[in-house]
Structures are given as structure tokens and as C-alpha cells.
Design a protein around this motif. Structure first.
Motif, PDB file in Angstrom:
ATOM      1  N   GLY A  36       0.757  -1.240   0.000  1.00 22.48           N
ATOM      2  CA  GLY A  36       0.000   0.000   0.000  1.00 22.48           C
ATOM      3  C   GLY A  36       0.786   1.287   0.000  1.00 22.48           C
ATOM      4  N   CYS A  37       2.110   1.214   0.023  1.00 19.28           N
ATOM      5  CA  CYS A  37       2.905   2.442   0.192  1.00 19.28           C
ATOM      6  C   CYS A  37       2.956   3.309  -1.061  1.00 19.28           C
ATOM      7  N   VAL A  38       3.170   2.714  -2.221  1.00 14.42           N
ATOM      8  CA  VAL A  38       3.167   3.490  -3.464  1.00 14.42           C
ATOM      9  C   VAL A  38       1.779   4.069  -3.733  1.00 14.42           C
ATOM     10  N   PRO A  39       0.699   3.278  -3.567  1.00 13.13           N
ATOM     11  CA  PRO A  39      -0.628   3.888  -3.687  1.00 13.13           C
ATOM     12  C   PRO A  39      -0.854   5.033  -2.710  1.00 13.13           C
ATOM     13  N   ASP A  40      -0.288   4.936  -1.511  1.00 11.45           N
ATOM     14  CA  ASP A  40      -0.386   6.040  -0.547  1.00 11.45           C
ATOM     15  C   ASP A  40       0.202   7.325  -1.102  1.00 11.45           C
ATOM     16  N   SER A  41       1.408   7.233  -1.647  1.00 15.76           N
ATOM     17  CA  SER A  41       2.086   8.430  -2.154  1.00 15.76           C
ATOM     18  C   SER A  41       1.286   9.082  -3.274  1.00 15.76           C
ATOM     19  N   LYS A 218     -10.875  -2.089  -3.045  1.00 15.51           N
ATOM     20  CA  LYS A 218     -10.074  -2.739  -4.080  1.00 15.51           C
ATOM     21  C   LYS A 218      -8.648  -2.203  -4.126  1.00 15.51           C
ATOM     22  N   SER A 219      -8.292  -1.333  -3.176  1.00 16.59           N
ATOM     23  CA  SER A 219      -6.966  -0.712  -3.207  1.00 16.59           C
ATOM     24  C   SER A 219      -6.211  -0.953  -1.907  1.00 16.59           C
ATOM     25  N   TYR A 220      -4.899  -1.068  -2.031  1.00 19.46           N
ATOM     26  CA  TYR A 220      -4.032  -1.223  -0.864  1.00 19.46           C
ATOM     27  C   TYR A 220      -3.531   0.137  -0.406  1.00 19.46           C
TER      28      TYR A 220
END
Length: 275
Positions: A36-41, A218-220
Motif C-alpha cells: 500500500g505504500c506506493v498507492p499512498d504516495s 479494491k486498493s491497498y
């Protein structure tokens, strides 16, 4: 100076609101990977650009999130903005701690952010922020663990089909420190005392808890980042205090037993977010 650096420097001269957003899913050791870290950014970038009218957001993800790059981008962003500008630094990654070699930590440990190639220790990050220009407003969002109460067999957790939950924490390499961490809790303020802070700091958990990497719909994402951005999508004129109270209505929860923290001077916590 290389052409890329010249372009980077030239761009920043036009900006008053910039951000550096870091997300590290893939580490050199695949056993440490997150989801989930790249989606967080990217989620924070989109919120800052579309909701809060930031001029520029620089993404440093995975292999780009090296110590050298992070220091360069943070310094460049801060020193190319003057009085009244706003700089946001967000990081979604693993966190850990190391032996304190400077002797300034009562618990004998320094908290650290696990960048792609090495650690960014709290003392080093403190020095970066301390050199910020006077009058620059700074917000730091840290969605990673700084916990001392974990053993090496607790890195993964699952609960039913399709359920994913993983602490964003890497135990220290020093086995003696890792073992003693069970008995000596990490200090509450991960960067400095609140009265000395020139930034507002939002973190994902208490020092005795984890910040979780998890599946939301549906997202991390990180539990902190997901809930924070859900609030910001419909609230762009609230103070940091109000944001923190709204976060506490979602966290901790049954599956994500982490308590978001807000640190900084009282006058800064009363400011409208990102202003």
C-alpha cells in the motif's frame, strides 16, 4: 549541475506550495515488500494537487526513494520557497529503530524510516527540518511503524479469504536491541519535543502499536493514509486539531488497532491544514 537538476531547481523557483511524497513497496529484500505504500504516495499527491492547489508534488517511489534523493529533494523544496510557503513531506514505508550513538535518547534508541537503500534516522531528519527557512510552514505525514514491542515472528497477519494486513515495521538487525525492545518502550516523540518543532507531524500509531498496510475496498493503502485522505476529500478548511479528532473516530478500530498522533506547537496545530 546536470540538466535534470537544473530543470528541478528552475521549476521550484515558481512554487509556494510543494511536497515530496515517498512510497516504498519493493525493497531489495522481497521478504520486506509491502503493497500500500506506493498507492499512498499517489493518493496524497492527488489530494494535494486537486484539493489543496499545490504547485508541485514530487513522487519518490521504490528505487527512487534513496537516501541521497530524499535529502536532495527535501532540501531543494524547502530552500526554494520563502516566508509563507508550505512544504509537505509524506512517507509510507517500513519503520524501525537503531542504537542511539549520540547519547541524546533516554531509551538508547533512534527511530528510523526505512528508505530503499538505507535508513533515515530521526536525528538526520531533524537536522534537515531545523535548517528550513524561517517562515516556511511544514507538514510531515509518517505512515510507518516506530514500535519497539514486536518479535520477528509477528510480521504477517491474516484473517479470512482476501484479508491482508501487515505491520509497516522492520525489526532492528541487532538481535540484542530487538529482544530488549519488548521491555523498553520507544519514546513518544519520534523527532523532538513538541515545543521545539517547526513542523506539524501526523503519525500512524503510538510507540507501542503498529501502522498497518491493508486492503481497503479494491486498493491497498496504509490505514492512516486511507482514513486521512477520506477526511480531506470532503474537508479542506479544518485545523490540524480537527483533522486529528476526525481521524480518531476511525482509528483505532477492530482490525487496525493503531492510534494516530498529532505533534507540534499548539499554535501550529490550530492552523488550517496545509496553510
Amino acid at each position: 549541475m546536470c540538466k535534470l537538476c537544473q530543470k528541478f531547481e528552475g521549476e521550484l523557483k515558481m512554487y509556494t506550495k510543494t511536497a515530496v511524497c515517498i512510497g516504498i513497496n519493493n525493497y531489495p529484500d522481497p521478504a520486506n515488500n509491502l503493497l500500500g505504500c506506493v498507492p499512498d504516495s499517489k493518493l496524497i499527491r492527488d489530494i494535494l494537487l486537486k484539493k489543496f492547489n499545490f504547485d508541485k508534488v514530487f513522487l519518490l517511489n521504490d528505487k527512487m526513494a534513496t537516501y541521497e534523493n530524499v535529502v536532495k529533494y527535501v532540501n531543494e523544496c524547502m530552500f526554494k520557497m520563502g516566508d509563507g510557503g508550505h512544504f509537505v513531506f509524506s512517507v509510507s514505508s517500513h519503520g524501525t529503530y537503531v542504537v542511539d550513538k549520540s547519547g541524546d535518547e533516554p531509551d538508547g534508541r533512534d527511530e528510523a524510516i526505512c528508505l530503499y537503500d538505507r535508513l533515515l534516522i530521526d536525528d538526520q531528519f531533524r537536522k534537515l527540518l531545523d535548517h528550513a527557512p524561517v517562515g516556511l510552514n511544514i507538514t510531515v505525514i509518517a505512515d510507518c511503524c516506530h514500535s519497539g514491542s514486536i518479535t520477528r515472528n509477528a510480521l504477517r497477519s491474516s484473517k479470512g479469504p482476501g484479508f491482508y494486513r501487515k505491520p509497516r515495521y522492520l525489526p532492528p538487525k541487532d538481535e540484542n536491541i530487538a529482544t530488549k525492545g519488548i521491555f523498553y518502550p520507544v519514546k513518544n516523540k519520534i523527532f523532538t519535543t513538541e515545543n521545539d518543532m517547526n513542523e506539524v507531524l501526523i503519525t500512524g500509531c503510538l510507540d507501542t502499536e503498529f501502522s498497518y498496510d491493508a486492503l481497503f475496498g479494491k486498493s491497498y493503502h496504509g490505514a492512516l493514509t486511507y482514513n486521512l485522505c477520506e477526511i480531506l476529500k470532503s474537508n479542506d478548511n479544518i485545523t490540524y486539531y480537527q483533522l486529528h479528532e476526525m481521524l480518531k473516530s476511525s482509528l483505532p478500530s477492530k482490525f487496525y488497532p493503531q492510534t494516530p498522533q498529532l505533534e507540534g506547537r499548539d499554535e501550529n496545530k490550530k492552523r488550517i491544514i496545509f496553510s
